[in-house]
Design a protein around this motif. Structure first.
Motif, PDB file in Angstrom:
ATOM      1  N   GLU A 173       0.815  -1.218   0.000  1.00  0.00           N
ATOM      2  CA  GLU A 173       0.000   0.000   0.000  1.00  0.00           C
ATOM      3  C   GLU A 173       0.853   1.274   0.000  1.00  0.00           C
ATOM      4  O   GLU A 173       0.359   2.363  -0.248  1.00  0.00           O
ATOM      5  CB  GLU A 173      -0.963   0.022   1.190  1.00  0.00           C
TER       6      GLU A 173
ATOM      7  N   GLU B 202       4.052  -1.099 -10.695  1.00  0.00           N
ATOM      8  CA  GLU B 202       3.579  -0.669 -12.011  1.00  0.00           C
ATOM      9  C   GLU B 202       4.714  -0.726 -13.036  1.00  0.00           C
ATOM     10  O   GLU B 202       4.529  -1.188 -14.168  1.00  0.00           O
ATOM     11  CB  GLU B 202       3.014   0.745 -11.927  1.00  0.00           C
TER      12      GLU B 202
ATOM     13  N   CYS C 152       3.585   0.885  -5.028  1.00  0.00           N
ATOM     14  CA  CYS C 152       2.657   0.973  -6.164  1.00  0.00           C
ATOM     15  C   CYS C 152       3.402   1.391  -7.431  1.00  0.00           C
ATOM     16  O   CYS C 152       3.209   0.793  -8.494  1.00  0.00           O
ATOM     17  CB  CYS C 152       1.533   1.966  -5.861  1.00  0.00           C
TER      18      CYS C 152
END
Length: 133
Positions: free
Chosen positions: A89, A98, A94
């Motif tokens: 989180e 990605e 993140c």
């Protein structure tokens, strides 16, 4: 005394060698971890883990394969990325996940770590990170 000698003393079980090693490389370690982890508490925990790994993995250091700076850099990056993956989180996680989805782990390692794979020390860092992934 030079950093290779400090690591040799560590390999021989001399905990006093940790102090000059951390004095020399502590700012670099902080800089590396700060570039990966956004949370100050995660950075502190990560750096504590790196210091412990320096001692735990001291027998694995091979001066013929990497400079002390390259080896410590790899320890720092691996630990920081371990923290990122353990906390999905976190914004850093993140962004990293990605990048991995978009371009693969190999290119992500080169880009994020700003490695030049034509340089021997960068290649060692790359190999160490890739092995731990």
């Amino acid at each position: 005394m030079d950093p290779v000698n400090w690591l040799e003393r560590l390999r021989d079980g001399d905990p006093a060698a940790m102090e000059p090693l951390l004095s020399e490389y502590g700012p670099m370690m902080d800089y590396i971890v700060r570039g990966i982890l956004s949370d100050v508490h995660a950075r502190e925990d990560c750096l504590a883990e790196v210091r412990a790994k320096l001692w735990e993995r001291r027998l694995l250091y091979d001066p013929g394969r990497a400079s002390p700076a390259a080896w410590i850099t790899a320890l720092c990056r691996n630990a920081a990325y371990g923290f990122v993956f353990a906390n999905p989180e976190d914004p850093s996680a993140c962004r990293l996940q990605e990048m991995i989805r978009e371009q693969g782990i190999e290119k992500t390692i080169v880009d994020v770590c700003q490695l030049d794979l034509t340089q021997a020390n960068d290649k060692v860092v790359y190999d160490l990170i890739l092995q731990s992934y």
